[in-house]
Scaffold this motif. Structure first.
Motif, PDB file in Angstrom:
ATOM      1  N   LYS A  65       0.928  -1.305  -0.049  1.00  0.00           N
ATOM      2  CA  LYS A  65       0.117  -0.059  -0.053  1.00  0.00           C
ATOM      3  C   LYS A  65       0.877   1.398   0.059  1.00  0.00           C
ATOM      4  O   LYS A  65       1.895   1.254   0.554  1.00  0.00           O
ATOM      5  CB  LYS A  65      -0.944   0.039   1.253  1.00  0.00           C
ATOM      6  CG  LYS A  65      -2.029  -1.041   1.207  1.00  0.00           C
ATOM      7  CD  LYS A  65      -3.107  -0.912   2.314  1.00  0.00           C
ATOM      8  CE  LYS A  65      -4.177  -1.848   2.189  1.00  0.00           C
ATOM      9  NZ  LYS A  65      -5.134  -1.202   3.410  1.00  0.00           N
ATOM     10  N   ALA A  66       0.356   2.237  -0.738  1.00  0.00           N
ATOM     11  CA  ALA A  66       0.908   3.562  -0.587  1.00  0.00           C
ATOM     12  C   ALA A  66       0.661   4.329   0.602  1.00  0.00           C
ATOM     13  O   ALA A  66      -0.436   4.544   1.013  1.00  0.00           O
ATOM     14  CB  ALA A  66       0.468   4.349  -1.617  1.00  0.00           C
TER      15      ALA A  66
ATOM     16  N   GLY B 174      -1.473   7.680   0.039  1.00  0.00           N
ATOM     17  CA  GLY B 174      -2.717   7.894  -1.027  1.00  0.00           C
ATOM     18  C   GLY B 174      -3.755   6.780  -0.486  1.00  0.00           C
ATOM     19  O   GLY B 174      -3.695   6.348   0.487  1.00  0.00           O
TER      20      GLY B 174
ATOM     21  N   LYS C  85      -4.403   3.318  -5.894  1.00  0.00           N
ATOM     22  CA  LYS C  85      -3.191   3.618  -6.373  1.00  0.00           C
ATOM     23  C   LYS C  85      -1.984   3.006  -5.552  1.00  0.00           C
ATOM     24  O   LYS C  85      -1.953   3.198  -4.317  1.00  0.00           O
ATOM     25  CB  LYS C  85      -3.038   5.114  -6.478  1.00  0.00           C
ATOM     26  CG  LYS C  85      -3.991   5.721  -7.316  1.00  0.00           C
ATOM     27  CD  LYS C  85      -3.867   5.210  -8.869  1.00  0.00           C
ATOM     28  CE  LYS C  85      -5.067   6.267  -9.676  1.00  0.00           C
ATOM     29  NZ  LYS C  85      -5.251   5.633 -10.993  1.00  0.00           N
ATOM     30  N   GLY C  86      -1.121   2.504  -6.017  1.00  0.00           N
ATOM     31  CA  GLY C  86       0.038   1.862  -5.405  1.00  0.00           C
ATOM     32  C   GLY C  86      -0.169   0.470  -4.814  1.00  0.00           C
ATOM     33  O   GLY C  86       0.594   0.188  -3.899  1.00  0.00           O
TER      34      GLY C  86
ATOM     35  N   SER D 225       5.828   1.402  -6.155  1.00  0.00           N
ATOM     36  CA  SER D 225       6.313   2.700  -5.527  1.00  0.00           C
ATOM     37  C   SER D 225       6.202   3.965  -6.577  1.00  0.00           C
ATOM     38  O   SER D 225       5.824   5.145  -6.226  1.00  0.00           O
ATOM     39  CB  SER D 225       7.659   2.559  -5.127  1.00  0.00           C
ATOM     40  OG  SER D 225       8.323   3.653  -4.807  1.00  0.00           O
TER      41      SER D 225
ATOM     42  N   ALA E 223       2.425   5.139  -6.918  1.00  0.00           N
ATOM     43  CA  ALA E 223       2.304   5.813  -5.700  1.00  0.00           C
ATOM     44  C   ALA E 223       2.836   7.304  -5.784  1.00  0.00           C
ATOM     45  O   ALA E 223       2.368   8.389  -5.650  1.00  0.00           O
ATOM     46  CB  ALA E 223       2.719   5.415  -4.624  1.00  0.00           C
TER      47      ALA E 223
ATOM     48  N   LEU F  54       6.095   3.251   0.676  1.00  0.00           N
ATOM     49  CA  LEU F  54       5.127   1.733   0.830  1.00  0.00           C
ATOM     50  C   LEU F  54       5.205   1.329   2.058  1.00  0.00           C
ATOM     51  O   LEU F  54       6.236   1.257   2.795  1.00  0.00           O
ATOM     52  CB  LEU F  54       5.425   0.726  -0.374  1.00  0.00           C
ATOM     53  CG  LEU F  54       5.351   1.085  -1.675  1.00  0.00           C
ATOM     54  CD1 LEU F  54       5.868   0.103  -2.765  1.00  0.00           C
ATOM     55  CD2 LEU F  54       4.163   1.735  -2.217  1.00  0.00           C
TER      56      LEU F  54
END
Length: 456
Positions: free
Chosen positions: A158-159, A162, A166-167, A185, A188, A197
């Motif tokens: 996960k980002a 955000g 996304k990511g 990465s 993101a 991340l």
């Protein structure tokens, strides 16, 4: 001091939604638009319109100083950011406040605190909210692989900065971590300006449930029940419901308390959601994140509670006491919302910009449509593909599903491709009708069945 003139810093259906809520409170409205949106329904409805710049969002809707300058130049005393664009940018909220403008949303420091998902996890942990097991900030792919080995596969990257999918990537082995870390990465970084991340253990069978909250900024927090947002594609919500019909009352009570406690712990101001994964089999929930803004799917809660959340936002931002107690907020029946997008589900969801030539929405009294579109609207290619949200209400989930099916069948749009065929298929599917869904249902079952139905 009550808001006198409001600058609406967004576009599409949410801009129109905010304009109408403000006008219901006798607040003047100024809408900032790009050149691509100057002739839209929002521009026709607002009291005044300012063209911020050309169509690309980076030169119009995302230019913080340009937006603040336009708000001040038109004599506005407040700015509503809607969702997306600048809504969760702490620097934008701070710039508004530094320039003497009321930011209709959380304080800048709160956005910073909950907007970074790792910091939000720490906040949840301090407030005793259950967490999905996860990692600290990752430095590289090897670091990620080591963390995944310790957590146990599958994991989801996960980002930190955000949301919206996304990511995010699921990895089921060490090799998959190496293959997707750089991609996650980079995605993101492009989306949020931050490629940081972290990992969480991936819960295979769960529902995505979020609690709608409003805070007075002094530690007082109201909740407006929860929404079930489990029908998703690529982590993007497709259908939302209120309440979560799969959740027993004792778990629901604990869920609401966890969300309120977390928000109260930061003296949360204005609207937001606290989001969880709900394990139906174990009747347990785990914190995911906080979204520090009004959500796309807020109308489904409005239909279930009878409360105008955007008007509440504006009243709170203007320093008004809502005069609400938690007992005043009740869930009546069941509401379901589906997103209507200008995209072709028969061709890998390819965007479908162009001119709408026919727009015939359903008109039943139990149906609400939030949209900026008309029979002659031009859908530009520069922005998100969502063109509307169809919401229905029923005495219970079964009746709401029936009304959704009828409303979708009655909705006619011509001139562009839309996802209406897919939404009709979902609403009519036996799994959806029986509430046998989770966050993986659409991608693993629904889309495959939709493709087979199309080809048969």
């Amino acid at each position: 001091m009550p808001i006198r003139r409001l600058f609406v810093a967004n576009r599409g259906e949410i801009a129109l939604r905010v304009v109408r809520a403000a006008q219901s409170l006798n607040i003047e409205t100024v809408l900032g638009v790009s050149a691509a949106d100057r002739d839209g329904l929002g521009a026709e409805t607002a009291d005044r319109v300012v063209v911020l710049g050309p169509a690309p969002a980076g030169k119009s809707y995302l230019d913080t100083r340009l937006v603040v300058h336009a708000a001040k130049a038109t004599g506005c005393d407040a700015v509503h950011p809607g969702y997306g664009f600048l809504s969760e940018r702490a620097e934008f909220a701070k710039l508004c406040e530094d320039e003497g403008l009321i930011f209709v949303g959380p304080r800048p420091e709160t956005i910073d605190q909950v907007g970074d998902k790792l910091r939000a996890r720490e906040l949840a942990q301090r407030n005793g909210v259950p967490l999905v097991p996860g990692s600290p900030l990752l430095t590289d792919a090897n670091d990620a692989a080591d963390a995944a080995d310790e957590l146990g596969y599958p994991v989801v990257m996960k980002a930190s900065a955000g949301g919206g999918g996304k990511g995010m990537f699921v990895a089921r082995s060490r090799d998959e971590i190496a293959a997707s870390f750089e991609r996650a990465s980079n995605e993101a970084q492009a989306a949020f300006g931050d490629g940081s991340l972290y990992l969480e253990r991936y819960i295979e069978t769960a529902r995505h449930v979020e609690v709608q909250i409003l805070g007075d900024g002094e530690g007082g927090v109201w909740h407006f029940g929860e929404r079930d947002c489990s029908v998703q594609r690529r982590y993007q919500k497709v259908v939302e419901e209120a309440p979560c019909a799969a959740m027993p009352e004792d778990v629901r009570t604990k869920l609401h308390a966890a969300a309120v406690d977390l928000a109260a712990g930061v003296h949360y101001r204005n609207a937001g959601t606290v989001e969880f994964l709900y394990d139906v089999d174990r009747q347990d929930f785990h914190f995911i994140e906080v979204n520090a803004r009004i959500q796309v799917e807020h109308p489904v809660t409005e239909m279930a509670t009878g409360r105008d959340l955007v008007a509440c936002q504006l009243r709170l931002a203007g320093g008004e006491d809502l005069g609400l107690s938690q007992d005043d907020i009740r869930i009546d029946g069941h509401a379901i919302e589906v997103r209507i997008n200008a995209e072709d589900p028969n061709h890998d969801f390819r965007p479908s910009p162009g001119r709408i030539t026919a727009w015939r929405p359903p008109t039943d009294e139990h149906v609400r449509l939030d949209s900026h579109c008309t029979a002659s609207s031009l859908i530009p290619p520069f922005y998100d593909s969502m063109i509307g949200k169809l919401i229905v209400h029923g005495a219970d989930r079964g009746q709401a599903v029936e009304r959704l099916q009828q409303a979708l069948n009655d909705f006619e749009i011509e001139g562009i491709a839309t996802n209406l065929p897919l939404q009709r298929f979902i609403a009519a599917h036996p799994d959806f009708a029986a509430n046998r869904i989770d966050t993986r249902w659409l991608e693993q079952t629904g889309l495959l069945a939709f493709a087979q139905d199309k080809d048969s």
